[in-house]
Design an enzyme around this catalytic site. Sequence first.
Site, PDB file in Angstrom:
ATOM      1  N   LYS A 123       3.492  -2.293  -4.142  1.00  0.00           N
ATOM      2  CA  LYS A 123       3.733  -2.592  -5.557  1.00  0.00           C
ATOM      3  C   LYS A 123       3.610  -1.365  -6.450  1.00  0.00           C
ATOM      4  O   LYS A 123       3.988  -1.424  -7.603  1.00  0.00           O
ATOM      5  CB  LYS A 123       2.835  -3.726  -6.038  1.00  0.00           C
ATOM      6  CG  LYS A 123       1.330  -3.510  -6.023  1.00  0.00           C
ATOM      7  CD  LYS A 123       0.686  -4.779  -6.558  1.00  0.00           C
ATOM      8  CE  LYS A 123      -0.776  -4.988  -6.322  1.00  0.00           C
ATOM      9  NZ  LYS A 123      -1.676  -3.942  -5.994  1.00  0.00           N
ATOM     10  N   LYS A 149       5.324   0.700   4.321  1.00  0.00           N
ATOM     11  CA  LYS A 149       5.051  -0.657   3.845  1.00  0.00           C
ATOM     12  C   LYS A 149       5.627  -0.863   2.445  1.00  0.00           C
ATOM     13  O   LYS A 149       5.554   0.043   1.608  1.00  0.00           O
ATOM     14  CB  LYS A 149       3.523  -0.839   3.782  1.00  0.00           C
ATOM     15  CG  LYS A 149       3.045  -2.205   4.186  1.00  0.00           C
ATOM     16  CD  LYS A 149       1.533  -2.245   4.318  1.00  0.00           C
ATOM     17  CE  LYS A 149       0.862  -2.420   2.975  1.00  0.00           C
ATOM     18  NZ  LYS A 149      -0.526  -2.894   3.041  1.00  0.00           N
ATOM     19  N   LYS A 167      -7.576   9.956  -2.874  1.00  0.00           N
ATOM     20  CA  LYS A 167      -7.034   9.820  -4.229  1.00  0.00           C
ATOM     21  C   LYS A 167      -7.409  11.006  -5.112  1.00  0.00           C
ATOM     22  O   LYS A 167      -6.727  11.303  -6.082  1.00  0.00           O
ATOM     23  CB  LYS A 167      -7.511   8.516  -4.869  1.00  0.00           C
ATOM     24  CG  LYS A 167      -6.828   7.291  -4.279  1.00  0.00           C
ATOM     25  CD  LYS A 167      -7.076   6.069  -5.139  1.00  0.00           C
ATOM     26  CE  LYS A 167      -6.374   4.860  -4.555  1.00  0.00           C
ATOM     27  NZ  LYS A 167      -6.808   3.603  -5.164  1.00  0.00           N
TER      28      LYS A 167
HETATM   29  P1  AMP Z   1      -1.832  -4.016  -2.411  1.00  0.00           P
HETATM   30  O1  AMP Z   1      -0.626  -4.534  -3.145  1.00  0.00           O
HETATM   31  O2  AMP Z   1      -1.532  -2.867  -1.514  1.00  0.00           O
HETATM   32  O3  AMP Z   1      -3.010  -3.800  -3.333  1.00  0.00           O
HETATM   33  O4  AMP Z   1      -2.279  -5.183  -1.414  1.00  0.00           O
HETATM   34  C1  AMP Z   1      -2.725  -6.431  -1.828  1.00  0.00           C
HETATM   35  C2  AMP Z   1      -2.601  -7.383  -0.649  1.00  0.00           C
HETATM   36  O5  AMP Z   1      -1.239  -7.603  -0.306  1.00  0.00           O
HETATM   37  C3  AMP Z   1      -3.296  -6.894   0.623  1.00  0.00           C
HETATM   38  O6  AMP Z   1      -3.868  -8.018   1.278  1.00  0.00           O
HETATM   39  C4  AMP Z   1      -2.167  -6.345   1.454  1.00  0.00           C
HETATM   40  O7  AMP Z   1      -2.412  -6.428   2.819  1.00  0.00           O
HETATM   41  C5  AMP Z   1      -1.001  -7.251   1.071  1.00  0.00           C
HETATM   42  N1  AMP Z   1       0.226  -6.485   1.138  1.00  0.00           N
HETATM   43  C6  AMP Z   1       0.618  -5.511   0.290  1.00  0.00           C
HETATM   44  N2  AMP Z   1       1.824  -5.013   0.645  1.00  0.00           N
HETATM   45  C7  AMP Z   1       2.188  -5.662   1.778  1.00  0.00           C
HETATM   46  C8  AMP Z   1       3.316  -5.589   2.652  1.00  0.00           C
HETATM   47  N3  AMP Z   1       4.316  -4.739   2.422  1.00  0.00           N
HETATM   48  N4  AMP Z   1       3.375  -6.423   3.708  1.00  0.00           N
HETATM   49  C9  AMP Z   1       2.367  -7.283   3.942  1.00  0.00           C
HETATM   50  N5  AMP Z   1       1.277  -7.404   3.174  1.00  0.00           N
HETATM   51  C10 AMP Z   1       1.173  -6.614   2.093  1.00  0.00           C
END
Ligand code: AMP
Length: 344
Positions: free
Chosen positions: A217, A214, A133
Amino acid sequence: MTTTAPDTRPETRPTLPPAAEDGATARQLSLLKPTGRLTLGNLLGALAPMAAAQDRADCFFGVADLHALTVPQDPADVRERTREMATLLLATGLDRATLFVQSRVPTHNQLGYLLECVASTGELNRMIQFKEKGRGRDSTRAALYTYPTLMASDILLYRPQRVPVGEDQRQHVELTRDLAVRFNTTYGPVFTVPEITTPASGARVMDLAQPTVKMGKSHASTAGTIHLLDPPDVVRRKVARAVTDSDTGPDAVRRDRESKPGVTNLLDVLEACGGSTDGVATYGALKRAVTDAVVARLEPIQRRYAELADDPAAVERVYAEGAARCLEVTAPVLTAAQAAMGLR
Ligand code: AMP
């Protein structure tokens, strides 16, 4: 802010309550950072397994607003994203867990500082996320550097025996274990050293516009990201534009992660949302089925969200009770750590 930890000044070394046990009383902790709007990926990959965990464990689910501040954010965005995420966690059915907003539970910061006094710059320098980062920038926030010690505090305060963690956070949880061991060796046995385990696998949802990435958000473009609050027409439009491939044969609708990542992702989403592939022979039919399944999966969440958004005081009450329970559980751990370090 004054400390809310009760004054249980010990004569000798404090006695901690027993750490969480296996089985029904095991504790599970998950924190989500309010740096974007929750997506279908978050729902299927994280929130659905979290909802299932509520009946097996004593769950603590938090909105990690402090972690969001490790990079510059507009304060109004932090406030709004935190409110939306807190409401959405309830709306997705996480109503049997202890829900909290991290900054409302001051023991997290308080222990975080003590762990900064245990961590070394050498080990923080080795954190891959900090290096990634901070790459190409002259300067980053000091909090981005010390963030792993706050994360260690988030975990150690709850004395879980196991921490299910994805690859991206593994190094931070290894550091958490190192800090716990070092603290216990230096100052006395205060922390439970958690085991690292593989999380119960939820579906992995890929971006609809770039199916090898992936769904996230915080992506700059939201063309391939379905947000939990996207209305049905927006879902329909995003799915209609999902990248597939140029196969037209009779078996075009099939899984092949290597050569057909877009179609495979649509099939995964369809299945994870409870839809069926019966009679789905073309990409047009597949996209209609995916749209219907996603809209049906999101509809009760959006309905509940609207009700809760109309009654913010009710949401506030849930989170105030959650913060009070977090304090009750974590204050003895903080007190023990403070006493062990000579602060009490
Ligand atoms: P993040 O939004 O990347 O901070 O992730 C928060 C949680 O959501 C984590 O447990 C990730 O593994 C899950 N997560 C985020 N994006 C995905 C995705 N595209 N598919 C599956 N799990 C996700």
